[in-house]
Design a protein around this motif. Structure first.
Motif, PDB file in Angstrom:
ATOM      1  N   HIS A 136       0.846  -1.201   0.000  1.00  0.00           N
ATOM      2  CA  HIS A 136       0.000   0.000   0.000  1.00  0.00           C
ATOM      3  C   HIS A 136       0.885   1.257   0.000  1.00  0.00           C
ATOM      4  O   HIS A 136       0.656   2.184  -0.774  1.00  0.00           O
ATOM      5  CB  HIS A 136      -0.909  -0.031   1.240  1.00  0.00           C
ATOM      6  CG  HIS A 136      -1.636   1.254   1.535  1.00  0.00           C
ATOM      7  ND1 HIS A 136      -2.985   1.419   1.322  1.00  0.00           N
ATOM      8  CD2 HIS A 136      -1.194   2.436   2.047  1.00  0.00           C
ATOM      9  CE1 HIS A 136      -3.347   2.639   1.683  1.00  0.00           C
ATOM     10  NE2 HIS A 136      -2.275   3.288   2.132  1.00  0.00           N
ATOM     11  N   GLU A 137       1.901   1.252   0.846  1.00  0.00           N
ATOM     12  CA  GLU A 137       2.782   2.424   0.919  1.00  0.00           C
ATOM     13  C   GLU A 137       3.581   2.582  -0.373  1.00  0.00           C
ATOM     14  O   GLU A 137       3.777   3.700  -0.854  1.00  0.00           O
ATOM     15  CB  GLU A 137       3.719   2.324   2.130  1.00  0.00           C
ATOM     16  CG  GLU A 137       3.005   2.395   3.472  1.00  0.00           C
ATOM     17  CD  GLU A 137       2.113   3.616   3.638  1.00  0.00           C
ATOM     18  OE1 GLU A 137       2.427   4.672   3.055  1.00  0.00           O
ATOM     19  OE2 GLU A 137       1.081   3.510   4.329  1.00  0.00           O
ATOM     20  N   TYR A 180      -3.051  12.618   2.637  1.00  0.00           N
ATOM     21  CA  TYR A 180      -3.578  11.864   1.505  1.00  0.00           C
ATOM     22  C   TYR A 180      -5.080  12.048   1.429  1.00  0.00           C
ATOM     23  O   TYR A 180      -5.763  12.099   2.445  1.00  0.00           O
ATOM     24  CB  TYR A 180      -3.301  10.368   1.660  1.00  0.00           C
ATOM     25  CG  TYR A 180      -1.850   9.982   1.519  1.00  0.00           C
ATOM     26  CD1 TYR A 180      -1.121  10.353   0.402  1.00  0.00           C
ATOM     27  CD2 TYR A 180      -1.227   9.250   2.508  1.00  0.00           C
ATOM     28  CE1 TYR A 180       0.207   9.999   0.275  1.00  0.00           C
ATOM     29  CE2 TYR A 180       0.102   8.884   2.391  1.00  0.00           C
ATOM     30  CZ  TYR A 180       0.812   9.266   1.271  1.00  0.00           C
ATOM     31  OH  TYR A 180       2.111   8.908   1.148  1.00  0.00           O
ATOM     32  N   GLU A 240      -6.029   7.154  -0.903  1.00  0.00           N
ATOM     33  CA  GLU A 240      -5.992   5.969  -0.053  1.00  0.00           C
ATOM     34  C   GLU A 240      -6.581   4.758  -0.775  1.00  0.00           C
ATOM     35  O   GLU A 240      -6.027   3.662  -0.720  1.00  0.00           O
ATOM     36  CB  GLU A 240      -6.737   6.216   1.259  1.00  0.00           C
ATOM     37  CG  GLU A 240      -6.017   7.142   2.221  1.00  0.00           C
ATOM     38  CD  GLU A 240      -4.621   6.668   2.626  1.00  0.00           C
ATOM     39  OE1 GLU A 240      -4.306   5.459   2.462  1.00  0.00           O
ATOM     40  OE2 GLU A 240      -3.839   7.510   3.081  1.00  0.00           O
ATOM     41  N   HIS A 287       1.560   4.388  -2.798  1.00  0.00           N
ATOM     42  CA  HIS A 287       1.596   5.851  -2.703  1.00  0.00           C
ATOM     43  C   HIS A 287       2.784   6.421  -3.490  1.00  0.00           C
ATOM     44  O   HIS A 287       2.702   7.510  -4.043  1.00  0.00           O
ATOM     45  CB  HIS A 287       1.709   6.293  -1.238  1.00  0.00           C
ATOM     46  CG  HIS A 287       0.417   6.244  -0.474  1.00  0.00           C
ATOM     47  ND1 HIS A 287      -0.734   6.865  -0.906  1.00  0.00           N
ATOM     48  CD2 HIS A 287       0.102   5.663   0.713  1.00  0.00           C
ATOM     49  CE1 HIS A 287      -1.705   6.661  -0.017  1.00  0.00           C
ATOM     50  NE2 HIS A 287      -1.219   5.925   0.976  1.00  0.00           N
TER      51      HIS A 287
HETATM   52 ZN   LIG Z   1      -2.118   5.285   2.694  1.00  0.00          ZN
END
Ligand SMILES: [Zn+2]
Length: 490
Positions: A135-136, A186, A191, A139
């Motif tokens: 997930h990171e 964010y 997200e 980003h």
């Molecule tokens: Zn996030």
């Protein structure tokens, strides 16, 4: 304490689109991960590494050293398993474990990815941690952090907080610096985008794509449990108001996971638990511990006790205690450039403009101190404000601020006086006997239930609920004999 991973202020992407419409379209580039056209003129890809390196340095100052050894290598290994499956090959990813009890993960430009030990304690398998890391990474590949820097929030917030704790590492950690800076800006859509990229990358790397939804579900349960533990009423619990509701993220990522068929998907629950066995849980010695009604700071070497019936919370910047009768005690630290007496600290520094009738110099367990009281208002109600400043070292003061409702009993006033005089230096044996809590593994025996395992939990409240959330199950979920479960132990 806040669950940072989900906490995110909403900055609408609309303003960006607005900018683009104003003739800056030429500055857009197509994102390799999302296929979106993005406004990136303010932070070209080549600049990301430089910005990231700078932010990384600030983070290191803020959090102290990152964790090293087997845990750090393990996280790095998981990251390196994922990165070949991402779209951006121009980024050199770097992975770090923050020695912080908060549940937190974030990325800064240039491929710097951070997870906290608090988050690692909550995850129950390698696949769940991989989902968070993915997930990171999402980003980064979607260039969310790049957009954020362009907006100025990352740099601005970071500089302010770091400035506040500049110098004096011991005290900086005591006063604490939250991990609250990097995750706030964010947007909801970012997200969701990172979630779906995270599912994509972890599936490609051979991990169970359902792990993202599973971890988010646990995170949601932990957030709700924290609300109960901190005594917040459900109605005033508007934590998610500025953030994509976690249950919505669970639903979305559950559906997204179905789009991937992974042959023999890796979960690695057992191996993961073995890795985090012994990991510090909650505050560590340099953050200070709440034990019952007493706060201990074993690194700096002091303690104090608040009245029975108070709820004490150790947050990055202060220790706060709230009594059921409405009394609030805030304990923190103040500094001056030059050594001054506590009385002049209160009069001239802490409360410059207040005319104080009753300020006086006192001694607290041999330490120079001063106290003052006056009438103030908290949320429209008249209260007595009691201030205490204790000189710890020249120019360094520990401070109590008490807001006391007018109707409290005289015996309670005595209790508050005791709190002031409970501030003491720790003895050597106290320093040795008060230790952080840790994650320990226990194999369930046949007949064990959440309730029987809860007895092994070294926590003050809701042990069964805490055990269940920590293990990503419900209080009614049957345990599997022979299986390892996490408990919190001294
Ligand atoms: Zn996030």
């Amino acid at each position: 304490m806040a669950i940072q991973w989900t906490k995110s202020r909403v900055f609408s992407k609309k303003s960006f689109l607005g900018l683009m419409a104003l003739g800056l379209v030429a500055a857009c580039s197509t994102n390799p991960a999302t296929g979106d056209r993005q406004f990136t003129a303010l932070l070209p890809a080549e600049r990301e590494e430089a910005v990231g390196a700078e932010e990384h340095k600030k983070l290191e100052q803020a959090f102290g050293k990152f964790m090293s050894g087997p845990i750090a290598e393990y996280v790095e290994g998981i990251g390196e398993r994922i990165t070949p499956h991402t779209e951006r090959k121009d980024v050199e990813y770097k992975f770090f474990v923050i020695d912080d009890p908060m549940i937190n993960a974030f990325a800064v430009p240039g491929g710097y990815i951070y997870v906290s030990r608090g988050l690692m304690a909550l995850a129950s398998s390698e696949a769940e941690l991989a989902a968070v890391i993915a997930h990171e990474i999402g980003h980064v590949t979607a260039r969310h952090s790049a957009e954020r820097v362009s907006q100025g929030f990352l740099v601005g917030l970071g500089a302010a907080a770091i400035g506040a704790v500049a110098g004096d590492p011991g005290f900086s950690r005591a006063a604490g610096l939250g991990s609250e800076l990097y995750i706030k800006s964010y947007s909801r859509s970012q997200e969701h985008e990172a979630d779906s990229l995270g599912v994509r990358y972890s599936a490609r790397a051979g991990y169970d794509p359902n792990a993202m939804a599973k971890f988010l579900k646990t995170l949601d349960a932990q957030t709700k449990l924290d609300g109960r533990l901190e005594g917040r009423k459900q109605s005033s619990f508007n934590y998610f108001s500025t953030h994509p509701i976690t249950s919505e993220r669970v639903t979305r990522t559950t559906a997204q996971a179905k789009e991937f068929s992974v042959e023999k998907p890796a979960t690695n629950r057992h191996g993961y638990l073995k890795k985090i066995n012994g990991l510090t849980y909650g505050d560590s010695a340099d953050q200070g511990f709440v034990r019952g009604n007493t706060f201990y700071h074993t690194d700096i070497g002091f303690k104090f006790t608040v009245p029975q019936g108070s709820k004490m919370v150790n947050s990055p910047k202060a220790v706060t205690a709230k009594h059921s009768n409405g009394t609030i005690i805030i304990f923190d630290m103040g500094k001056t450039k030059d050594a001054i007496a506590p009385l002049s600290y209160i009069k001239d520094v802490w409360l410059r403009e207040k005319s104080l009738g009753s300020a006086e110099a006192i001694k607290i367990n041999g330490m120079n101190a001063a106290t003052a009281a006056f009438t103030g208002t908290v949320q429209g109600k008249s209260v007595t404000i009691r201030l205490v400043a204790i000189e710890w070292a020249p120019g360094q003061f520990f401070r109590f601020q008490m807001a006391i409702p007018k109707n409290v009993s005289s015996s309670f006033m005595d209790e508050l006086k005791k709190t002031t005089y409970s501030f003491k230096k720790l003895t050597a044996s106290e320093k040795n006997s008060i230790r952080p809590k840790r994650i320990k593994l226990v194999a369930a025996k046949s007949g064990d239930t959440v309730a029987t395992m809860a007895k092994r939990m070294d926590v003050d409240e809701l042990p069964a609920d805490q055990f269940a959330v920590l293990n990503g199950i419900n209080v009614n979920t049957p345990l599997v004999a022979g299986r390892l479960y996490k408990v919190i132990s001294d």
